[in-house]
Design an enzyme around this catalytic site. Structure first.
Site, mmCIF file in Angstrom:
data_model
loop_
_atom_site.group_PDB
_atom_site.id
_atom_site.type_symbol
_atom_site.label_atom_id
_atom_site.label_comp_id
_atom_site.label_asym_id
_atom_site.label_seq_id
_atom_site.Cartn_x
_atom_site.Cartn_y
_atom_site.Cartn_z
ATOM 1 N N VAL A 1 1.387 -3.696 3.736
ATOM 2 C CA VAL A 1 1.428 -4.974 4.451
ATOM 3 C C VAL A 1 2.663 -5.806 4.099
ATOM 4 O O VAL A 1 2.868 -6.883 4.661
ATOM 5 C CB VAL A 1 0.131 -5.808 4.265
ATOM 6 C CG1 VAL A 1 -1.049 -5.171 4.970
ATOM 7 C CG2 VAL A 1 -0.164 -6.091 2.804
ATOM 8 N N LYS B 1 0.094 3.488 -2.849
ATOM 9 C CA LYS B 1 -1.084 4.383 -2.899
ATOM 10 C C LYS B 1 -0.685 5.864 -2.838
ATOM 11 O O LYS B 1 -1.384 6.722 -3.368
ATOM 12 C CB LYS B 1 -2.060 4.030 -1.766
ATOM 13 C CG LYS B 1 -2.696 2.632 -1.913
ATOM 14 C CD LYS B 1 -3.545 2.276 -0.713
ATOM 15 C CE LYS B 1 -4.446 1.072 -0.919
ATOM 16 N NZ LYS B 1 -3.932 -0.224 -0.512
ATOM 17 N N TYR C 1 -4.396 -2.961 -9.792
ATOM 18 C CA TYR C 1 -4.097 -2.564 -8.410
ATOM 19 C C TYR C 1 -3.153 -3.558 -7.727
ATOM 20 O O TYR C 1 -2.183 -3.165 -7.082
ATOM 21 C CB TYR C 1 -5.422 -2.408 -7.647
ATOM 22 C CG TYR C 1 -5.280 -2.405 -6.156
ATOM 23 C CD1 TYR C 1 -4.920 -1.239 -5.474
ATOM 24 C CD2 TYR C 1 -5.480 -3.565 -5.411
ATOM 25 C CE1 TYR C 1 -4.768 -1.249 -4.095
ATOM 26 C CE2 TYR C 1 -5.337 -3.578 -4.046
ATOM 27 C CZ TYR C 1 -4.975 -2.425 -3.391
ATOM 28 O OH TYR C 1 -4.808 -2.437 -2.027
ATOM 29 N N SER D 1 0.798 -1.245 0.000
ATOM 30 C CA SER D 1 0.000 0.000 0.000
ATOM 31 C C SER D 1 0.823 1.284 0.000
ATOM 32 O O SER D 1 0.247 2.370 -0.107
ATOM 33 C CB SER D 1 -0.948 0.015 1.194
ATOM 34 O OG SER D 1 -2.012 -0.854 0.932
ATOM 35 N N TYR E 1 -4.300 3.668 8.207
ATOM 36 C CA TYR E 1 -5.646 3.098 8.375
ATOM 37 C C TYR E 1 -6.213 3.426 9.760
ATOM 38 O O TYR E 1 -6.133 4.557 10.203
ATOM 39 C CB TYR E 1 -5.647 1.574 8.131
ATOM 40 C CG TYR E 1 -4.723 1.172 7.025
ATOM 41 C CD1 TYR E 1 -4.998 1.579 5.728
ATOM 42 C CD2 TYR E 1 -3.575 0.444 7.268
ATOM 43 C CE1 TYR E 1 -4.145 1.251 4.693
ATOM 44 C CE2 TYR E 1 -2.720 0.101 6.240
ATOM 45 C CZ TYR E 1 -3.010 0.517 4.954
ATOM 46 O OH TYR E 1 -2.175 0.196 3.949
HETATM 47 N N1 GLN Z 1 -2.368 -5.569 -1.722
HETATM 48 C C1 GLN Z 1 -2.839 -5.372 -0.381
HETATM 49 C C2 GLN Z 1 -4.352 -5.532 -0.333
HETATM 50 O O1 GLN Z 1 -5.028 -5.057 -1.172
HETATM 51 C C3 GLN Z 1 -2.414 -4.034 0.115
HETATM 52 C C4 GLN Z 1 -2.902 -3.718 1.489
HETATM 53 C C5 GLN Z 1 -1.935 -2.964 2.339
HETATM 54 O O2 GLN Z 1 -0.739 -2.910 2.098
HETATM 55 N N2 GLN Z 1 -2.444 -2.437 3.411
HETATM 56 O O3 GLN Z 1 -4.894 -6.131 0.548
#
Ligand code: GLN
Length: 310
Positions: free
Chosen positions: A264, A73, A196, A70, A246
């Site tokens: 993650v 993003k 994505y 993420s 988050y």
């Molecule tokens: N590819 C992961 C997902 O969509 C990314 C989530 C993350 O890094 N928080 O669940």
């Protein structure tokens, strides 16, 4: 800002951060829906600091590629703002903390398909949809952006990891179908999710991520010119501070006091406006999906240097 970059000296400080925070025993979790992440040794720990004056300080596993997940993003938001402008982007996604997990479905239905912010999965899917207007292969466009900003050919898409994540993407597909049903997705749900997960599967080192994020510390100026205006760069920092971790955004702001974005894969990028971009990586996660050792290390680093926006 209470401290300048040359006090205390960064090289020994980063070495000490690695000594203190590199995990000695296995604790924390890895995401079950991304099998490739479970294979990474739990005791990996790297940190890199890229300064606005062009210096890079590193320690530990700073040159080992990891899955940015993420963290992507932040960069896709910058690209969407660069290409489509704020009015178009902000008509389809809000800028409020969600207080929910990164992949939560609940809010999206209640709020009629307008994601709370671009750093939860629903918001990132909308941003990806924006980028796909210009090119169907938005993940490769992101890779080119990152390669340019990181200043080398290092970043790559782990296509095998993307494929396994795609086959475990029921939740992201559900989010995309909600968005589509509410009229907030132009492309098909399947093609947006495929793009994505390929963005999330980009592999980079701490050194590369810190360098790629430097434009946010430098008022929007990237490796070879303006990426965004000074005010857009500031605003991305504001969204990182309020939404980048988050449902742990408040806790991270309390502990670290800097705009950050986690993934993650265990990476976290933080911005010290006007001074530097920092990337820390350690793969095991807390219950909210943020790097356990990485968060602790950044809290320690900001305490020891005084780097904070407060
Ligand atoms: N590819 C992961 C997902 O969509 C990314 C989530 C993350 O890094 N928080 O669940």
């Amino acid at each position: 800002m209470t401290t300048t970059l040359d006090a205390p000296p960064l090289d020994p400080l980063l070495d000490d951060i690695v000594r203190t925070h590199r995990p000695q025993r296995e604790s924390g979790t890895v995401p079950t829906h991304i099998p490739s992440l479970a294979a990474v040794p739990f005791n990996r720990f790297g940190i890199a600091v890229a300064t606005v004056s062009g210096e890079v300080f590193t320690s530990g596993d700073a040159y080992v590629p990891f899955s940015i997940q993420s963290i992507s993003k932040v960069f896709t938001l910058a690209m969407a703002l660069q290409r489509e402008g704020p009015v178009s982007v902000w008509s389809r996604v809000l800028r409020e903390p969600s207080g929910t997990a990164f992949n939560s479905l609940v809010q999206l239905e209640v709020e009629h398909g307008i994601p709370r912010n671009p750093f939860i999965n629903a918001g990132a899917l909308v941003v990806t949809d924006h980028l796909m207007k210009e090119t169907q292969d938005a993940a490769s466009a992101l890779l080119r952006f990152l390669t340019e900003e990181a200043g080398g050919p290092g970043p790559f898409i782990d296509e095998a990891a993307a494929l396994t994540e795609l086959s475990n993407s029921s939740r992201n597909l559900a989010l995309a179908h909600f968005l589509k049903d509410f009229g907030n997705l132009r492309q098909s749900a399947e093609s947006v999710v495929e793009n994505y997960v390929r963005q999330c599967s980009i592999m980079m080192t701490c050194e590369e991520v810190a360098k790629a994020a430097l434009f946010l510390a430098r008022g929007g100026i990237g490796a070879s010119g303006t990426v965004l205006s000074r005010s857009e760069a500031k605003r991305i920092g504001s969204i990182m501070l309020t939404c980048g971790m988050y449902d742990a955004a408040g806790e991270f702001a309390y502990r670290v006091g800097l705009p950050g974005k986690s993934g993650v894969g265990g990476g976290i990028v933080v911005i010290v406006p006007g001074h530097c971009a920092i990337c820390v990586w350690s793969p095991r996660l807390d219950a909210k999906g943020n790097s356990l050792a990485g968060s602790a290390a950044l809290a320690d680093l900001s305490d020891r240097t005084g780097w904070s926006v407060f």
